[in-house]
Write a protein that holds these residues in place. Structure first.
Motif, PDB file in Angstrom:
ATOM      1  N   ALA A 127      24.408 -18.557 -18.083  1.00 54.25           N
ATOM      2  CA  ALA A 127      24.442 -17.114 -17.828  1.00 54.25           C
ATOM      3  C   ALA A 127      23.330 -16.388 -18.573  1.00 54.25           C
ATOM      4  O   ALA A 127      22.874 -15.330 -18.134  1.00 54.25           O
ATOM      5  N   GLU A 128      22.876 -16.961 -19.668  1.00 57.55           N
ATOM      6  CA  GLU A 128      21.825 -16.347 -20.474  1.00 57.55           C
ATOM      7  C   GLU A 128      20.447 -16.959 -20.218  1.00 57.55           C
ATOM      8  O   GLU A 128      19.475 -16.600 -20.864  1.00 57.55           O
ATOM      9  N   SER A 129      20.363 -17.860 -19.262  1.00 54.04           N
ATOM     10  CA  SER A 129      19.136 -18.620 -19.040  1.00 54.04           C
ATOM     11  C   SER A 129      17.995 -17.801 -18.444  1.00 54.04           C
ATOM     12  O   SER A 129      16.837 -18.169 -18.590  1.00 54.04           O
ATOM     13  N   GLY A 130      18.331 -16.737 -17.725  1.00 52.15           N
ATOM     14  CA  GLY A 130      17.289 -15.968 -17.058  1.00 52.15           C
ATOM     15  C   GLY A 130      16.904 -16.519 -15.701  1.00 52.15           C
ATOM     16  O   GLY A 130      16.069 -15.946 -14.998  1.00 52.15           O
ATOM     17  N   TRP A 131      17.503 -17.637 -15.294  1.00 53.12           N
ATOM     18  CA  TRP A 131      17.186 -18.238 -14.002  1.00 53.12           C
ATOM     19  C   TRP A 131      18.169 -17.689 -12.972  1.00 53.12           C
ATOM     20  O   TRP A 131      19.365 -17.973 -13.012  1.00 53.12           O
ATOM     21  N   ASP A 132      17.661 -16.905 -12.050  1.00 58.07           N
ATOM     22  CA  ASP A 132      18.502 -16.218 -11.064  1.00 58.07           C
ATOM     23  C   ASP A 132      19.446 -17.164 -10.327  1.00 58.07           C
ATOM     24  O   ASP A 132      20.557 -16.775  -9.981  1.00 58.07           O
ATOM     25  N   LEU A 133      19.021 -18.366 -10.093  1.00 52.38           N
ATOM     26  CA  LEU A 133      19.832 -19.331  -9.356  1.00 52.38           C
ATOM     27  C   LEU A 133      21.195 -19.539 -10.001  1.00 52.38           C
ATOM     28  O   LEU A 133      22.209 -19.650  -9.298  1.00 52.38           O
ATOM     29  N   VAL A 159      22.332 -17.689 -13.033  1.00 48.10           N
ATOM     30  CA  VAL A 159      22.836 -16.571 -13.847  1.00 48.10           C
ATOM     31  C   VAL A 159      24.036 -15.892 -13.195  1.00 48.10           C
ATOM     32  O   VAL A 159      25.097 -15.755 -13.803  1.00 48.10           O
ATOM     33  N   ALA A 160      23.885 -15.418 -11.952  1.00 48.09           N
ATOM     34  CA  ALA A 160      24.967 -14.664 -11.299  1.00 48.09           C
ATOM     35  C   ALA A 160      26.235 -15.502 -11.110  1.00 48.09           C
ATOM     36  O   ALA A 160      27.327 -15.045 -11.466  1.00 48.09           O
ATOM     37  N   PRO A 161      26.135 -16.732 -10.577  1.00 41.33           N
ATOM     38  CA  PRO A 161      27.362 -17.527 -10.434  1.00 41.33           C
ATOM     39  C   PRO A 161      28.024 -17.828 -11.786  1.00 41.33           C
ATOM     40  O   PRO A 161      29.247 -17.862 -11.882  1.00 41.33           O
ATOM     41  N   SER A 162      27.212 -18.009 -12.814  1.00 42.29           N
ATOM     42  CA  SER A 162      27.763 -18.277 -14.143  1.00 42.29           C
ATOM     43  C   SER A 162      28.510 -17.065 -14.679  1.00 42.29           C
ATOM     44  O   SER A 162      29.620 -17.187 -15.211  1.00 42.29           O
ATOM     45  N   LYS A 163      27.912 -15.896 -14.517  1.00 46.95           N
ATOM     46  CA  LYS A 163      28.562 -14.674 -14.990  1.00 46.95           C
ATOM     47  C   LYS A 163      29.853 -14.399 -14.224  1.00 46.95           C
ATOM     48  O   LYS A 163      30.855 -13.989 -14.808  1.00 46.95           O
ATOM     49  N   ALA A 198      39.539 -20.433  -9.533  1.00 50.19           N
ATOM     50  CA  ALA A 198      39.196 -21.346  -8.443  1.00 50.19           C
ATOM     51  C   ALA A 198      38.217 -20.719  -7.464  1.00 50.19           C
ATOM     52  O   ALA A 198      37.370 -21.406  -6.896  1.00 50.19           O
ATOM     53  N   GLU A 199      38.313 -19.399  -7.285  1.00 52.84           N
ATOM     54  CA  GLU A 199      37.435 -18.719  -6.335  1.00 52.84           C
ATOM     55  C   GLU A 199      35.964 -18.788  -6.742  1.00 52.84           C
ATOM     56  O   GLU A 199      35.077 -18.742  -5.904  1.00 52.84           O
ATOM     57  N   THR A 200      35.719 -18.849  -8.035  1.00 55.06           N
ATOM     58  CA  THR A 200      34.332 -18.833  -8.497  1.00 55.06           C
ATOM     59  C   THR A 200      33.782 -20.230  -8.779  1.00 55.06           C
ATOM     60  O   THR A 200      32.584 -20.384  -8.960  1.00 55.06           O
ATOM     61  N   VAL A 201      34.649 -21.229  -8.787  1.00 54.71           N
ATOM     62  CA  VAL A 201      34.206 -22.587  -9.094  1.00 54.71           C
ATOM     63  C   VAL A 201      33.229 -23.094  -8.047  1.00 54.71           C
ATOM     64  O   VAL A 201      32.199 -23.678  -8.385  1.00 54.71           O
ATOM     65  N   ASP A 202      33.523 -22.876  -6.771  1.00 52.21           N
ATOM     66  CA  ASP A 202      32.636 -23.368  -5.714  1.00 52.21           C
ATOM     67  C   ASP A 202      31.234 -22.780  -5.824  1.00 52.21           C
ATOM     68  O   ASP A 202      30.247 -23.501  -5.686  1.00 52.21           O
ATOM     69  N   ASN A 225      27.999 -25.089  -6.615  1.00 52.72           N
ATOM     70  CA  ASN A 225      26.832 -25.131  -5.718  1.00 52.72           C
ATOM     71  C   ASN A 225      25.553 -24.763  -6.452  1.00 52.72           C
ATOM     72  O   ASN A 225      24.508 -25.397  -6.256  1.00 52.72           O
ATOM     73  N   ALA A 226      25.609 -23.742  -7.298  1.00 50.27           N
ATOM     74  CA  ALA A 226      24.425 -23.307  -8.038  1.00 50.27           C
ATOM     75  C   ALA A 226      23.962 -24.376  -9.027  1.00 50.27           C
ATOM     76  O   ALA A 226      22.762 -24.639  -9.147  1.00 50.27           O
ATOM     77  N   VAL A 227      24.892 -24.996  -9.716  1.00 50.23           N
ATOM     78  CA  VAL A 227      24.521 -26.022 -10.701  1.00 50.23           C
ATOM     79  C   VAL A 227      23.990 -27.266  -9.989  1.00 50.23           C
ATOM     80  O   VAL A 227      23.031 -27.889 -10.460  1.00 50.23           O
ATOM     81  N   GLU A 228      24.568 -27.619  -8.851  1.00 52.19           N
ATOM     82  CA  GLU A 228      24.039 -28.750  -8.077  1.00 52.19           C
ATOM     83  C   GLU A 228      22.590 -28.479  -7.663  1.00 52.19           C
ATOM     84  O   GLU A 228      21.740 -29.360  -7.769  1.00 52.19           O
TER      85      GLU A 228
END
Length: 73
Positions: A14-20, A22-26, A35-39, A43-46
């Protein structure tokens, strides 16, 4: 419930600055790992792992560890 280790890793994302990632992490952190935010986070981490999982950046091993923890949560 998410492990403390996973929370710490996602906080770094979330603090990385990488848009890919940051938002899903936050979103995941704000929803306390619901569970709603895990997917979205998964996907973002993959994608982050595909794009930069072996580029020598300090987060490289964190992507793989986060993926393992997310898939077993």
């Amino acid at each position: 419930m998410a492990s403390e280790e996973l929370v710490r890793i996602v906080e770094q994302f979330a603090e990385s600055g990488w848009d890919l990632i940051v938002a899903p992490s936050k979103k995941w952190l704000a929803a306390s790992g619901s569970a709603e935010t895990v997917d979205g986070l998964l996907n973002a981490v993959e994608q982050a792992d595909k794009e930069c999982g072996s580029c020598g950046f300090g987060s490289d091993p964190l992507y793989k560890r986060a993926l393992r923890l997310l898939r077993t949560a």
